[in-house]
Write a protein that holds these residues in place. Structure first.
Motif, PDB file in Angstrom:
ATOM      1  N   ALA A 245      -7.559   2.055  -1.963  1.00 56.27           N
ATOM      2  CA  ALA A 245      -6.625   2.458  -3.014  1.00 56.27           C
ATOM      3  C   ALA A 245      -7.343   3.176  -4.142  1.00 56.27           C
ATOM      4  O   ALA A 245      -8.450   2.797  -4.515  1.00 56.27           O
TER       5      ALA A 245
ATOM      6  N   CYS B 247      -3.221   5.351  -1.592  1.00 58.34           N
ATOM      7  CA  CYS B 247      -4.120   4.844  -0.556  1.00 58.34           C
ATOM      8  C   CYS B 247      -4.444   5.945   0.450  1.00 58.34           C
ATOM      9  O   CYS B 247      -3.580   6.742   0.820  1.00 58.34           O
TER      10      CYS B 247
ATOM     11  N   ALA C 181      -0.985  -1.130  -4.407  1.00 58.56           N
ATOM     12  CA  ALA C 181      -2.146  -0.264  -4.225  1.00 58.56           C
ATOM     13  C   ALA C 181      -1.633   1.169  -4.159  1.00 58.56           C
ATOM     14  O   ALA C 181      -0.874   1.526  -3.255  1.00 58.56           O
TER      15      ALA C 181
ATOM     16  N   PRO D  30       0.808  -1.221   0.000  1.00 58.07           N
ATOM     17  CA  PRO D  30       0.000   0.000   0.000  1.00 58.07           C
ATOM     18  C   PRO D  30       0.848   1.282   0.000  1.00 58.07           C
ATOM     19  O   PRO D  30       1.496   1.612   0.986  1.00 58.07           O
TER      20      PRO D  30
ATOM     21  N   LEU E 281      -7.448   1.178   4.715  1.00 57.53           N
ATOM     22  CA  LEU E 281      -7.100   1.970   3.537  1.00 57.53           C
ATOM     23  C   LEU E 281      -7.900   1.543   2.312  1.00 57.53           C
ATOM     24  O   LEU E 281      -8.262   0.377   2.164  1.00 57.53           O
TER      25      LEU E 281
END
Length: 178
Positions: free
Chosen positions: A100, A128, A125, A49, A98
């Motif tokens: 994305a 985020c 991702a 992320p 989170l």
């Protein structure tokens, strides 16, 4: 040439987590192996992320496999019939809260070339942002850290990422980054 499976017998199963199979395989005409064992583990999705500030959210937690606290990325099992990209989004939300802006698939790979093991589906991702509180589950205790890519490289070199799936994901990112 692909091996020909002549017989496939489950010798141990603890669904949905683990199945051990014994196959009888013909590796080439006339050459038969009577007891080739394969281990089937659940497929998983692993997500790197990237936050809007350019850093990466990593998770510090105890992992019983290596028996140590380690750094890693969010990950979780793919539910039966669930597409891996949906698993990635679900696990990202559950473990970190989170969401994305963009999910980049980086491939699916088997972790053991002979016995199968599990198939990992790897994602990055991007951009985020937090939209909820993390809800990782009752067996998982997480500490969150925001690291720069250089800090992740250093942590990997120092052995702080001790599960190969997480190290492999970072290598995939280095090949796939826009």
């Amino acid at each position: 040439m692909a091996w020909k499976v002549l017989k496939d017998e489950t010798v141990f199963e603890h669904a949905p987590f683990l199945r051990v199979r014994k196959e009888q395989v013909e590796v080439r005409p006339g050459q038969i192996i009577d007891d080739f064992y394969k281990i089937d583990l659940r497929p998983f999705a692993l997500i790197i992320p990237f936050l809007e500030n350019g850093k990466v959210l990593v998770i510090r937690q105890y992992k019983h496999g290596p028996g140590a606290e380690m750094l890693g990325f969010p990950a979780g099992y793919v539910d039966p019939g669930e597409p891996a990209d949906l698993t990635a989004s679900r696990e990202l939300m559950e473990e970190t809260g989170l969401q994305a802006e963009r999910l980049i698939p980086m491939g699916a790979y088997v972790d053991n070339g002979n016995q199968t093991g599990s198939t990992g589906h790897y994602f990055a991702a991007l951009n985020c942002r937090r939209v909820a509180e993390p809800a990782p589950g009752d067996l998982e205790e997480f500490a969150y850290e925001e690291l720069t890519p250089d800090q992740i490289d250093a942590a990997m070199k120092a052995g702080q990422f001790s599960v190969i799936h997480h190290v492999a994901a970072w290598g995939l990112w280095l090949m796939h980054r826009p």
